[in-house]
Structure formats: structure tokens, C-alpha cells
Write an enzyme that holds these catalytic residues in place. Sequence first.
Site, PDB file in Angstrom:
ATOM      1  N   GLU A 241     -18.669 -22.094  19.022  1.00  0.00           N
ATOM      2  CA  GLU A 241     -17.943 -23.186  19.131  1.00  0.00           C
ATOM      3  C   GLU A 241     -18.148 -24.354  18.189  1.00  0.00           C
ATOM      4  O   GLU A 241     -19.134 -24.892  17.893  1.00  0.00           O
ATOM      5  CB  GLU A 241     -17.682 -23.814  20.404  1.00  0.00           C
ATOM      6  CG  GLU A 241     -16.394 -24.803  20.905  1.00  0.00           C
ATOM      7  CD  GLU A 241     -15.162 -24.013  20.323  1.00  0.00           C
ATOM      8  OE1 GLU A 241     -14.880 -24.077  19.431  1.00  0.00           O
ATOM      9  OE2 GLU A 241     -14.380 -23.483  21.096  1.00  0.00           O
TER      10      GLU A 241
ATOM     11  N   GLY B 194     -11.921 -19.437  20.188  1.00  0.00           N
ATOM     12  CA  GLY B 194     -12.161 -19.717  21.680  1.00  0.00           C
ATOM     13  C   GLY B 194     -10.861 -20.408  22.076  1.00  0.00           C
ATOM     14  O   GLY B 194     -10.443 -20.468  23.202  1.00  0.00           O
ATOM     15  N   ASP B 195     -10.313 -21.342  20.977  1.00  0.00           N
ATOM     16  CA  ASP B 195      -9.074 -21.977  21.364  1.00  0.00           C
ATOM     17  C   ASP B 195      -7.755 -21.147  21.005  1.00  0.00           C
ATOM     18  O   ASP B 195      -6.838 -21.776  20.791  1.00  0.00           O
ATOM     19  CB  ASP B 195      -9.217 -23.263  20.752  1.00  0.00           C
ATOM     20  CG  ASP B 195      -9.344 -23.126  19.256  1.00  0.00           C
ATOM     21  OD1 ASP B 195      -9.161 -21.943  18.620  1.00  0.00           O
ATOM     22  OD2 ASP B 195      -9.148 -24.189  18.593  1.00  0.00           O
TER      23      ASP B 195
ATOM     24  N   PHE C  20      10.728  -4.400  -1.824  1.00  0.00           N
ATOM     25  CA  PHE C  20      10.745  -3.273  -2.363  1.00  0.00           C
ATOM     26  C   PHE C  20       9.606  -2.933  -3.453  1.00  0.00           C
ATOM     27  O   PHE C  20       9.615  -2.333  -4.339  1.00  0.00           O
ATOM     28  CB  PHE C  20      12.228  -2.997  -3.294  1.00  0.00           C
ATOM     29  CG  PHE C  20      13.379  -3.475  -2.176  1.00  0.00           C
ATOM     30  CD1 PHE C  20      13.657  -2.248  -1.268  1.00  0.00           C
ATOM     31  CD2 PHE C  20      13.926  -4.496  -2.214  1.00  0.00           C
ATOM     32  CE1 PHE C  20      14.454  -2.562  -0.489  1.00  0.00           C
ATOM     33  CE2 PHE C  20      15.189  -4.897  -1.354  1.00  0.00           C
ATOM     34  CZ  PHE C  20      15.301  -3.806  -0.683  1.00  0.00           C
TER      35      PHE C  20
ATOM     36  N   ASP D  16       8.928   0.330   7.129  1.00  0.00           N
ATOM     37  CA  ASP D  16       8.583  -0.036   5.485  1.00  0.00           C
ATOM     38  C   ASP D  16       7.338   0.784   5.264  1.00  0.00           C
ATOM     39  O   ASP D  16       7.225   1.056   4.025  1.00  0.00           O
ATOM     40  CB  ASP D  16       8.151  -1.378   5.405  1.00  0.00           C
ATOM     41  CG  ASP D  16       9.230  -2.511   5.554  1.00  0.00           C
ATOM     42  OD1 ASP D  16      10.486  -2.003   5.655  1.00  0.00           O
ATOM     43  OD2 ASP D  16       8.810  -3.965   5.740  1.00  0.00           O
TER      44      ASP D  16
HETATM   45  O1  AHR Z   1     -16.179 -22.256  16.137  1.00  0.00           O
HETATM   46  C1  AHR Z   1     -15.063 -21.989  15.511  1.00  0.00           C
HETATM   47  C2  AHR Z   1     -13.921 -22.042  16.134  1.00  0.00           C
HETATM   48  O2  AHR Z   1     -13.426 -23.520  16.418  1.00  0.00           O
HETATM   49  C3  AHR Z   1     -13.705 -21.600  17.738  1.00  0.00           C
HETATM   50  O3  AHR Z   1     -13.353 -20.302  17.858  1.00  0.00           O
HETATM   51  C4  AHR Z   1     -12.405 -22.425  17.953  1.00  0.00           C
HETATM   52  O4  AHR Z   1     -12.365 -22.438  19.458  1.00  0.00           O
HETATM   53  C5  AHR Z   1     -12.707 -23.699  17.268  1.00  0.00           C
HETATM   54  O5  AHR Z   1     -11.304 -23.981  16.765  1.00  0.00           O
HETATM   55  O1  AHR Z   2      11.008  -3.804   0.971  1.00  0.00           O
HETATM   56  C1  AHR Z   2      12.171  -4.143   1.448  1.00  0.00           C
HETATM   57  C2  AHR Z   2      12.288  -5.069   2.451  1.00  0.00           C
HETATM   58  O2  AHR Z   2      11.431  -6.410   2.229  1.00  0.00           O
HETATM   59  C3  AHR Z   2      11.463  -4.811   3.613  1.00  0.00           C
HETATM   60  O3  AHR Z   2      12.189  -3.766   4.318  1.00  0.00           O
HETATM   61  C4  AHR Z   2      11.155  -5.983   4.473  1.00  0.00           C
HETATM   62  O4  AHR Z   2       9.817  -5.994   5.204  1.00  0.00           O
HETATM   63  C5  AHR Z   2      10.873  -7.115   3.222  1.00  0.00           C
HETATM   64  O5  AHR Z   2      11.874  -7.948   3.652  1.00  0.00           O
END
Ligand code: AHR
Ligand code: AHR
Length: 556
Positions: free
Chosen positions: A272, A350-351, A476, A492
Site C-alpha cells: 500500500e 488495493g483501491d 485498419f 477485429d
Molecule cells: O501501493 C500501490 C497502490 O497505491 C495500491 O495498490 C493502491 O491501493 C494505491 O493507489
Molecule cells: O480497423 C478498423 C476499426 O478501427 C476497428 O474495427 C475498430 O476497432 C477501430 O476503430
Amino acid sequence: MRTLDSSVSAMTVKPHPWTEKVGFGIRRKKPLTGFLGIFSCVILTILAGFAVSCGGNSSSSSTTTSTTTVSSASLPCDNYASAGTPCVAAHSTTRALFASYNGSLYQVTRSSDSTTLDVGLLKAGGYADITSQDNFCSGTYCTITRIYDQTSNKNDLTVEGGGGNGAADVGVPANALPVQAGGHQVYGLSFSGGMGYRNNSTKNVALYGDPEGMYMVTSGTHVNNSCCFDHGNAEISGDDTGNGHMDSINFGTECWFSPCNGEGPWVQADLENGLFQSNDGYSLNSSNTGLTTPFVTAILKNNGRTKFALRGGDAQSGALTTEYEGSEPVTSSGYSPMSQEGAIVLGTGGDNSNGSIGSFFEGVMTSGYPTDATESAVQGNIVSVGYDTSTTTAGTLAVNSEISIQLTSTGLTDYYLRHQTSNDTQIVASSQLSSSSASSDLSDATWVVRRGLADPTCFSFEARNRPGEFIRHYAFILYSQPWDGTSSHAGDATFCAVSGNAGSGYSFKSYNYPQKYIRQYSGGGYVAGNGGSNSWDDSSNYNQDTTFNVVNPLKP
Ligand code: AHR
Ligand code: AHR
């Protein structure tokens, strides 16, 4: 020239910014039942010679299985139990983690009618039986909505709700990470951003300075530097309640405390408000440059009061290395003793910071600080599983076959479609390859043929050395990317094979833009029409540029 089609927006990366917050204490009472529950499970297991499952879900949890059908091998939770540091949670989509376990591994939910299916094992102590899932999900797509705990604690994981730093998550696509385990095809969990699992109301998980251990089998090729691909102990509120309120393995390329060595991904401790590589936060170990293999064993153990350790290794071979073992963090207060709250998190912070990506095949949490010897036995068992993306056939356009895709355009027959991470994982055709080329280049041009994500009669092509990434088009242009679980992305990433437009070999028609085919153009990979608004829709050489030979894999 690579310009975006005007009708589609440019590729964007979902922002999931992490913002540090000052915690506030939320505490719950430690249940007295915890130790008794674990104790009785261990005793039962020992007395029954592993014939009684400690499994907690489904009708099989209390079933006595005939010893003749039970594997004699010691699986990870058998190893931990016999060493006195039993599993208090055990999750996997690929296999049993107790030799006696014969319950469900996970639940999938089908998008077409929102019905669910439990996926179980081929036999007690065995591997996932995915046949029913493949039938159930055929013609639609499924996500994984519950991962059953194999211990009697029933610490199942479900899709994580909104948290202090992330909106509610979604489940991972159920078949986007096909791998081999024990010689069987099974599915791992492939997380994109916004995906995660949690249980905020667990039994027997370490609390407030209790010792615990944990491992996960993950992947070194599907990672990023966003917060936080975690597996382990977290807050029951879904929010950051302060230093020491988490005790989770983190795996990714986010270097929280500089300096880190190399590029990662690193096994880190999310305790954390920090991803720790040592008691000073940053790396004290110049050889800890990261674990980049397709399958990685990642281990954290913490005695809750005076020390923690980070260990890791290649899950396909070899032993574990200890990256750090020493005192609890001294960067700021709150880590000694620890204040674990006992929720279990998978795939987020954790958050619920959920910008991270990652892979998960199996993992456990234990009661007590496991010995290195126990972890070595667990690593030995993991290696014996033979996790791999490899397949038995090669060179043909058949599901599970490994192939390379050779250009047929004049003068370009020693060019192949490959991905290139230095190029935003774009698919390119610019490398001239031969057997003497660099192994990494040959590997990048090797694909595993999979059933089409959107249509099982067509194909998807998974990167051999980046499990869970498939060729897909976006604006594309072709990329190698993990499927995000949406039907549009499945389309896709699905291509239907037809006879080559130039009269031999194959052409690959886009599933969702059937007038467009995979094409090489000026060294890039695209889906292209025969005439159109993109430069790669150029009619000259169209038939030859959209015709490919499917050949033996350049890197078997
Ligand atoms: O400790 C890294 C991260 O910090 C934790 O996973 C999260 O709860 C917080 O934002
Ligand atoms: O590659 C064409 C289109 O581009 C795909 O279907 C989409 O995921 C993206 O917006």
C-alpha cells in the site's frame, strides 16, 4: 505512409491515473474460527492421505474421492499443507492445486443470454475440462465471472466493484489466453485495463501482522507500467486505508521507487502506497532486472512484523531466485507491523486502480511464512505442468498449429508478418528473415492458429512469444494485442481464410470488414480494400499483396 482512416478515431490508451491518497483506518475483528478452520483442513488432508478435498465450492467439496482416482503427485497446496503453512485461498483456471480437488475451477457467463456455466476438471487433481466451455460459448463470447477457491474457505473471487480509484471492473474474456498445461489445452486469465477480481469478505486470510505467503504464475510478456497488477491481501473497503493495509504480489513495469534495474517486469510487494523491491523501496539488487519469460512464478511472503521476501523464476524451467529478503519497509511508518485487512485482490491495486494489464494462471495465499524449501517444491510442481503456448502441429492452417505467414509479393518472399514491440506492437512485414536471423526476430514472426474469437469457423492468430496477444486491426492497421473481451475487438481479431487472391496460398478476409483483406503494404501490415481511402487500399499489386503462404514456424 501510415495515416488513419478519417472514419475512425486514432488509437487511444485508456487513462487510469494513480493518485496517492492519505489513508484512514478501517479495522475489523480477527475471526477466532480462522486457525481452527485451517487446522482441521490440514488434519483432514493428512489423515485422509489427500483423499478428502479441502475444496470449498460445489457439491464435490465434501465428497470423498476414491484414492484410485486421485493423483499421487503433491500439488502446490499439498506441499504448503505438509510444511505447516497451508493454503487459505487457491485459485486457478488451469488446474487443481490440491491432489484431491475435484470441484469447479471457474464460472463463465455467456453474453448472448447471460447464463452461466461452471468449468471443472478432467479428474481429481487434474486439469481444466474446457470442452463444455467451448460448446457453451460457441457463436457468442463469454467472460469469467467467478474464480472458485479450492480451499474449504470458499474465498471465491468475483468481478471487482468500484473502488476508491477505479470504476467497477469487468471480467476477463474466457478464451483469450489459451495455453497448454499438463498436455491439455486450458485457458489462463488475460487482463486488460479495467478488469479485476476481488473478495472483501474472506475467511482465514492473514490479518493485522499475521504471517502469510503467496505465489502466482503470471506472464512476463503481457505487462505494463500502470497501477497495479496485484494478487494478494488488500483492503476490505476497496480503498486505500494506509501503509501496510495491503500485502500483495505486484508484477509489472511500474518502477515506484527509483532506481529500478533493467526494464522489468519485476516481482514487487504492493504493501500500500508503494510497490517495494526492498525495505528502502527501490532495488538493492543489481541483478534484479526483471522476469521476461512467457510464464513466470512470482512469490511474496511477509511475516507481518519484521521481514518480507520477493522471489521469482521462469515457470517453465529452473529454480527460484530470491530478489529480496529482509526487513519491512523503512521508507515511512505503517509497515511494521503490517495491518493486512484480509480481502483478496486479483488484477488491480488495493483501491481498484485498474490501469494495469497482466496474466494469471494459478495462485495461492497461505497461512504462515513458507520456507524456501516448500516454495522450491511448489516451483518444481509448476515446472512439471509444462505451461506452454506450443502445440503439436506446425505449418498448417489448423487450430493450434504454429505457423509463420510468408509474403508472396515479388521480391518479398523472404519477408514475413511479425509483431514489433518497438513499434507499438504493430504488425510489420519489413523484416527479411532467414534461419540465421536473430532468434527474437524469428520468434516475433511465429503465430499460433486459434479458433476465431468472433467466429469459430474463421481464425485468430496468437503471438507465439506473447501469450494472449492476437493480430487485430485498429483503424485498419494491424497490431498484436490482448483481446479486451468486447465483441467489436473479437471481430477485429478474426480473419476468415480463403484461397489466395493471387491464385495460390491464402488470403485472410477481415471478419467485420469482409471487403478488406490482410495486406502488406510498404512494409506494414493492414486490412485493405481493393481501392479505397487509405494509402494501403492501393489497387496496384493488390491481389499479390493480400496473398500469403502459411509455412512452418520460423521459431518452433
Ligand atoms: O501501493 C500501490 C497502490 O497505491 C495500491 O495498490 C493502491 O491501493 C494505491 O493507489
Ligand atoms: O480497423 C478498423 C476499426 O478501427 C476497428 O474495427 C475498430 O476497432 C477501430 O476503430
